[in-house]
Design an enzyme around this catalytic site. Structure first.
Site, PDB file in Angstrom:
ATOM      1  CG  ASP A   9      -1.908   1.048   1.309  1.00 52.88           C
ATOM      2  OD1 ASP A   9      -2.778   1.048   0.424  1.00 52.88           O
ATOM      3  OD2 ASP A   9      -1.845   1.899   2.223  1.00 52.88           O
ATOM      4  CD  GLU A  35      -2.296   2.017  -3.432  1.00 52.71           C
ATOM      5  OE1 GLU A  35      -3.435   2.281  -3.842  1.00 52.71           O
ATOM      6  OE2 GLU A  35      -1.919   2.325  -2.284  1.00 52.71           O
TER       7      GLU A  35
END
Ligand code: CA
Length: 612
Positions: A324, A353
């Site tokens: 993340d 990400e």
């Protein structure tokens, strides 16, 4: 008064509670503490007060340690440290087990948590990142619907239920995943997070789980009993074991970039001003948008991340990790993570990400971002460029992509970097579900047109070079009724509605066929950018058509999509083709053929042709 922690942050030994039948060794890193002790409790309920205190001794490099004789199996514990004359009680960040809501760590005999046959548990074979087809799934969404056919609704154990069916007799659960043909099940956060009250499961609270509590143990609300620390561990392992047995690899979504708590987090209590980035005024920086950001560039944070990930990969047999807000981590740490995990398992899949949530304290040049992907080894990033080109940007519901009529987006449909480092997708848990996005951006479209656009999106993603990825349920037109941030919305919004599988059976079969075609033909999963450069040629075509020829040693193919509302034709490079995909179906076995070198494409239709 603050010691210079840098002098003390090179410890590289074992931290946490190291269990042996005869004794347990506790080791805590807190160079700044002037006193430290272990507090033992008979249970994990935060309300029970009975405890026993054992003083720890300070050793080199800021490490406190004590050895407790006797069998401490299933004994709960916390640490108490004195810093600047103030006492803080904290959960061990290295705790491998915990009681309800993770308020107390637990000494665990890991061997005793293994389900039968765990020693023989093997991950399915996996050769290369571009062979993956990733299915992004929330544990509760999977089974919670009354029509799921599963008994353990919302639980890890739902993944152990085989041969489950919807009311109309269609496969659900793990049987559905096998039938669909995905290779990796990517689980939204399933480490212990804090937002769902594990003591009040009857409230049916829902959360995605991006608010980490304890990094090294499973979330309790997905266990049948969150009160006894070993239950969630065994049930989590049973889930992994069953997925593996059914040919599926397991990816965990990990959130090391911030913690759910900030000033009162365990990290901050045990070593203030170390684990988080702060500005010159001493305030927490907030690149996550969740109140804080961890400082991966500091050696004991880096060590914590590596230790935690290696632990999940070894103890729980996890096959991949999705990071993340990975740009909040520094490049050096991510590459060190890659090296440590590849030593455990060279086929592990790593992606993240490539952006931050907000402005970070880490300089751009050090961020493990999409822009810096060339400096990352064997770590992929999500392609928001291709995502937006397929269906439109995520920040404006009305924004359209190629499949929904914005033909200028065509130029961004192709991969720009190594396929093994690019995750290609049209939908994930964030923002509108694909079906909702198509509806919101094309309010005049009828059901048939929406299905056609959804098929075009699936065709683009599943034939794309790179690593294809989609949100669970996309294959049967998942809707969250326009909810674009459903992180704490009720089950009625988030659950997989298995009855839609019957309603959108044609769409489901289309996804299934595309996945089978991708798996059957290596041309759709080339391994290097050079192979793409020499094997993929964009064909001249009208503005609403995107078409290319693809050649490799396994054969020659045409992929062509007409996103326009009028019929279109393109000239093929030669004559004599099998049709594997048309506007209706997708199948490894040819469904039609084309004798000459003209492909006629009905409105909003996609094709894959294979050279005879
Ligand atoms: Ca929890």
């Amino acid at each position: 008064m603050r010691l210079n922690l840098i002098k003390f942050d090179s410890f590289d030994g074992i931290l946490g509670a190291d269990y042996h039948k005869e004794q347990t060794n506790f080791r805590l890193w807190s160079p700044i503490a002037t006193k430290a002790s272990v507090k033992l409790y008979p249970d994990g309920e935060p309300t029970s007060a009975k405890s026993k205190i054992i003083t720890m001794e300070k050793f080199a490099q800021g490490v406190w340690s004590t050895v407790c004789a006797g069998d401490l199996k299933n004994v709960y514990y916390t640490y108490v440290v004195t810093i600047d004359n103030i006492e803080y009680e904290a959960v061990d960040p290295y705790a491998k087990a915990a009681g309800v809501n993770g308020k107390r760590g637990m000494v665990v005999d890991l061997a005793a948590t293994n389900p039968a046959g765990w020693e023989g548990d093997l991950s399915p074979d996996f050769a290369h990142p571009t062979d993956a087809v990733i299915y992004e799934l929330h544990i509760r969404d999977f089974s919670i619907s009354e029509h799921s056919g599963m008994v353990y609704k919302g639980k890890y154990l739902a993944f152990t239920e085989e041969n489950t069916e919807s009311p109309t007799g269609l496969k659900t659960g793990i049987a559905h995943l096998c039938d669909l043909g995905v290779t990796h099940v990517h689980l939204l956060p399933c480490f212990d997070f804090i937002s769902v009250d594990e003591a009040k499961l009857e409230q049916n609270a829902y959360n995605w789980g991006y608010d980490p509590g304890n990094y090294n143990l499973p979330e309790g609300s997905y266990a049948t009993d969150p009160h006894h620390g070993s239950v969630r561990i065994t049930e989590f392992k049973k889930m992994v074991q069953s997925l593996h047995k059914n040919g599926l690899r397991v990816v965990m979504d990990v959130v090391y970039n911030h913690t759910g708590r900030t000033e009162d987090s365990d990290f901050e209590k045990l070593v203030p001003n170390y684990y988080y980035r702060k500005n010159k005024a001493g305030n927490f920086m907030d690149g996550s948008g969740c109140g804080n950001e961890t400082a991966s560039e500091r050696s004991m944070v880096r060590k914590f991340m590596i230790d935690s990930l290696v632990y999940w990969a070894t103890e729980y047999h996890i096959d991949g990790f999705r990071f993340d807000l990975m740009a909040l981590h520094d490049i050096e740490t991510m590459n060190a993570i890659r090296d440590a995990l590849f030593r455990v398992n060279p086929s592990i899949l790593l992606y993240g990400e490539g952006w931050t949530g907000q402005k970070s304290g880490l300089p751009d040049s050090k961020q493990a971002s999409k822009k810096n992907v060339r400096q990352l080894k064997d770590i992929a990033v999500f392609s928001d460029d291709i995502r937006n080109a397929v269906k439109g940007g995520v920040f404006e519901a009305s924004n359209r992509g190629f499949v929904s009529g914005n033909f200028r987006a065509k130029k961004n449909l192709l991969l720009k970097w190594e396929p093994s480092q690019t995750v290609v997708y049209a939908s994930c848990h964030d923002n509108l579900a694909l079906w909702d996005k198509l509806k919101a951006s094309c309010p005049a479209a009828n059901e048939k047109e929406l299905i056609a656009m959804n098929k075009l999106s699936a065709l683009l993603v599943l034939t794309s070079q790179g690593i294809p990825f989609f949100q669970a349920g996309e294959e049967f037109a998942r809707t969250k009724f326009g909810d674009e941030n459903s992180y704490k919305s009720p089950d009625s919004t988030n659950r997989l509605s298995w009855e839609r599988k019957a309603e959108y059976a044609g769409l489901y079969e289309y996804y299934r066929g595309l996945i089978a075609i991708r798996k059957a033909h290596p041309a759709f999963r080339l391994r290097t950018f050079d192979e793409i450069r020499t094997g993929l040629f964009v064909l001249p075509s009208p503005p609403s058509v995107f078409a290319y020829a693809l050649n490799d040693s396994s054969g020659s193919f045409i992929v062509a999509l007409n996103a326009g509302k009028k019929m279109n034709k393109i000239t093929l490079p030669s004559s004599g083709w099998h049709v594997l995909v048309n506007q209706e179906k997708a199948s490894v076995a040819p469904i039609d053929e084309i004798g000459d070198h003209i492909l006629v494409m009905p409105p909003q239709s996609g094709f894959i042709l294979q050279k005879k």
